[in-house]
Motif scaffolding. Structure first.
Motif, PDB file in Angstrom:
ATOM      1  N   GLY A 268       0.990  -1.085   0.140  1.00 13.62           N
ATOM      2  CA  GLY A 268      -0.051  -0.080  -0.085  1.00 13.62           C
ATOM      3  C   GLY A 268       0.922   1.316   0.126  1.00 13.62           C
ATOM      4  O   GLY A 268       0.350   2.435  -0.651  1.00 13.62           O
ATOM      5  N   ALA A 269       2.182   1.255   0.769  1.00 14.39           N
ATOM      6  CA  ALA A 269       2.857   2.308   0.882  1.00 14.39           C
ATOM      7  C   ALA A 269       3.429   2.644  -0.408  1.00 14.39           C
ATOM      8  O   ALA A 269       3.777   3.835  -0.838  1.00 14.39           O
ATOM      9  N   THR A 270       3.734   1.550  -1.432  1.00 15.81           N
ATOM     10  CA  THR A 270       4.383   1.735  -2.669  1.00 15.81           C
ATOM     11  C   THR A 270       3.456   2.480  -3.659  1.00 15.81           C
ATOM     12  O   THR A 270       3.788   3.530  -4.307  1.00 15.81           O
ATOM     13  N   ASN A 271       2.121   2.048  -3.273  1.00 14.81           N
ATOM     14  CA  ASN A 271       0.946   2.836  -4.310  1.00 14.81           C
ATOM     15  C   ASN A 271       0.929   4.334  -3.733  1.00 14.81           C
ATOM     16  O   ASN A 271       0.875   5.416  -4.597  1.00 14.81           O
ATOM     17  N   GLU A 272       0.949   4.458  -2.535  1.00 15.34           N
ATOM     18  CA  GLU A 272       0.627   5.771  -1.955  1.00 15.34           C
ATOM     19  C   GLU A 272       1.898   6.991  -2.270  1.00 15.34           C
ATOM     20  O   GLU A 272       1.597   7.937  -2.804  1.00 15.34           O
ATOM     21  N   VAL A 273       3.132   6.068  -2.427  1.00  8.70           N
ATOM     22  CA  VAL A 273       4.201   7.115  -2.912  1.00  8.70           C
ATOM     23  C   VAL A 273       4.013   7.181  -4.422  1.00  8.70           C
ATOM     24  O   VAL A 273       4.437   8.469  -4.857  1.00  8.70           O
TER      25      VAL A 273
ATOM     26  N   VAL B  83       1.527   7.676  -6.024  1.00  7.10           N
ATOM     27  CA  VAL B  83       0.368   8.563  -6.541  1.00  7.10           C
ATOM     28  C   VAL B  83       0.657   9.938  -5.786  1.00  7.10           C
ATOM     29  O   VAL B  83      -0.278  10.771  -5.898  1.00  7.10           O
ATOM     30  N   GLY B  84       1.550  10.057  -5.045  1.00  4.11           N
ATOM     31  CA  GLY B  84       2.076  11.435  -4.554  1.00  4.11           C
ATOM     32  C   GLY B  84       1.268  11.617  -3.127  1.00  4.11           C
ATOM     33  O   GLY B  84       1.338  12.766  -2.627  1.00  4.11           O
ATOM     34  N   ARG B  85       0.740  10.788  -2.400  1.00  3.27           N
ATOM     35  CA  ARG B  85       0.125  10.827  -1.320  1.00  3.27           C
ATOM     36  C   ARG B  85       1.110  10.739  -0.206  1.00  3.27           C
ATOM     37  O   ARG B  85       0.701  11.103   1.146  1.00  3.27           O
ATOM     38  N   LEU B  86       2.259   9.952  -0.111  1.00  6.26           N
ATOM     39  CA  LEU B  86       3.166   9.863   0.718  1.00  6.26           C
ATOM     40  C   LEU B  86       4.389  10.207   0.198  1.00  6.26           C
ATOM     41  O   LEU B  86       4.904   9.431  -0.755  1.00  6.26           O
ATOM     42  N   PRO B  87       5.082  11.138   0.870  1.00  8.26           N
ATOM     43  CA  PRO B  87       6.371  11.410   0.303  1.00  8.26           C
ATOM     44  C   PRO B  87       7.509  10.246   0.374  1.00  8.26           C
ATOM     45  O   PRO B  87       7.510   9.475   1.609  1.00  8.26           O
ATOM     46  N   ALA B  88       8.134  10.320  -0.810  1.00  7.99           N
ATOM     47  CA  ALA B  88       9.151   8.831  -0.641  1.00  7.99           C
ATOM     48  C   ALA B  88       9.987   8.889   0.565  1.00  7.99           C
ATOM     49  O   ALA B  88      10.154   7.890   1.010  1.00  7.99           O
ATOM     50  N   GLN B  89      10.528   9.926   0.900  1.00 15.46           N
ATOM     51  CA  GLN B  89      11.467  10.187   1.917  1.00 15.46           C
ATOM     52  C   GLN B  89      10.945   9.694   3.489  1.00 15.46           C
ATOM     53  O   GLN B  89      11.593   9.403   4.107  1.00 15.46           O
ATOM     54  N   ASP B  90       9.576   9.831   3.604  1.00 17.82           N
ATOM     55  CA  ASP B  90       9.001   9.291   4.761  1.00 17.82           C
ATOM     56  C   ASP B  90       8.468   7.995   4.718  1.00 17.82           C
ATOM     57  O   ASP B  90       8.003   7.477   5.648  1.00 17.82           O
ATOM     58  N   ALA B  91       8.457   7.502   3.516  1.00 14.69           N
ATOM     59  CA  ALA B  91       7.700   6.102   3.538  1.00 14.69           C
ATOM     60  C   ALA B  91       8.398   4.947   4.423  1.00 14.69           C
ATOM     61  O   ALA B  91       7.456   4.195   5.256  1.00 14.69           O
ATOM     62  N   ALA B  92       9.572   4.810   4.387  1.00 17.98           N
ATOM     63  CA  ALA B  92      10.031   3.728   5.293  1.00 17.98           C
ATOM     64  C   ALA B  92       9.904   3.904   6.868  1.00 17.98           C
ATOM     65  O   ALA B  92       9.610   2.926   7.392  1.00 17.98           O
ATOM     66  N   ASP B  93       9.933   5.203   7.301  1.00 16.09           N
ATOM     67  CA  ASP B  93       9.534   5.332   8.505  1.00 16.09           C
ATOM     68  C   ASP B  93       7.969   5.214   8.884  1.00 16.09           C
ATOM     69  O   ASP B  93       7.662   4.671   9.618  1.00 16.09           O
TER      70      ASP B  93
END
Length: 192
Positions: free
Chosen positions: A163-168, A170-180
């Motif tokens: 889900g996080a890969t999809n959020e990144v 489509v731009g709803r989750l900044p890539a730099q924040d995703a791992a955290d």
């Protein structure tokens, strides 16, 4: 020493073509799950006939590219130290898993769009086994919940990662924040 036969040279040429095609598919589909076979053939430096000579369908090519990505990912995941506290080991595993998924999330989306139901899960057997064993250990240590089935907890971690890969994407989750975000979400879901 005898010169290689024409047949073995053709076989070696075919293996090199396959490797170039799979590599091109991984690279292109990691940024665009809709990359065409024409795009892939061009990036691999082969003709469409050569591509289709090795991969009858786009689905066959996508499966080969995903299998290759998973093989490379398995080398990374197998080297992670999962000893000690299960929560800390999970954090290390999630960090590496996220890096791999961030690189190949679009390829995974392409695979989920064309492969038969359950095939992607089958291809993920080793990472799923590793996660299952780590969750079991965390349950034995009393740091991961035991009130839900382990299979569900493993699936939940994968749902959050994917889900996080999809959020990144489509731009709803900044890539730099995703791992955290992924790590905190999964650790909260697993905590006893």
């Amino acid at each position: 020493m005898a010169a290689p036969s024409a047949r073995s040279r053709r076989r070696a040429d075919a293996e090199r073509s396959i490797a170039r095609i799979v590599s091109a598919a991984r690279e292109l589909m990691s940024s665009d799950p809709n990359a065409t076979t024409d795009d892939i053939a061009q990036a691999a430096g082969v003709g469409r006939m050569t591509l289709y000579g090795h991969f009858r369908t786009r689905a066959d090519l996508i499966e080969a590219a995903l299998t290759d990505a998973l093989r490379a990912g398995e080398e990374t995941l197998a080297s992670i130290d999962l000893t000690g506290d299960a929560r800390e080991a999970m954090t290390r595993l999630l960090a590496s898993s996220w890096e791999l998924l961030a690189e190949s999330g679009a390829l995974l989306a392409a695979a989920e769009g064309v492969l038969p139901a359950g095939r992607v899960r089958e291809l993920h057997a080793e990472p799923v086994q590793r996660m299952t064993e780590l969750i079991h250990r965390g349950q034995e240590q009393g740091v991961f919940r035991t009130d839900l089935p382990t299979t569900w907890l493993v699936s939940l971690t994968h749902y959050i990662l994917h889900g996080a890969t999809n959020e990144v994407r489509v731009g709803r989750l900044p890539a730099q924040d995703a791992a955290d975000v992924v790590t905190k979400s999964i650790q909260a879901a697993l905590s006893s």
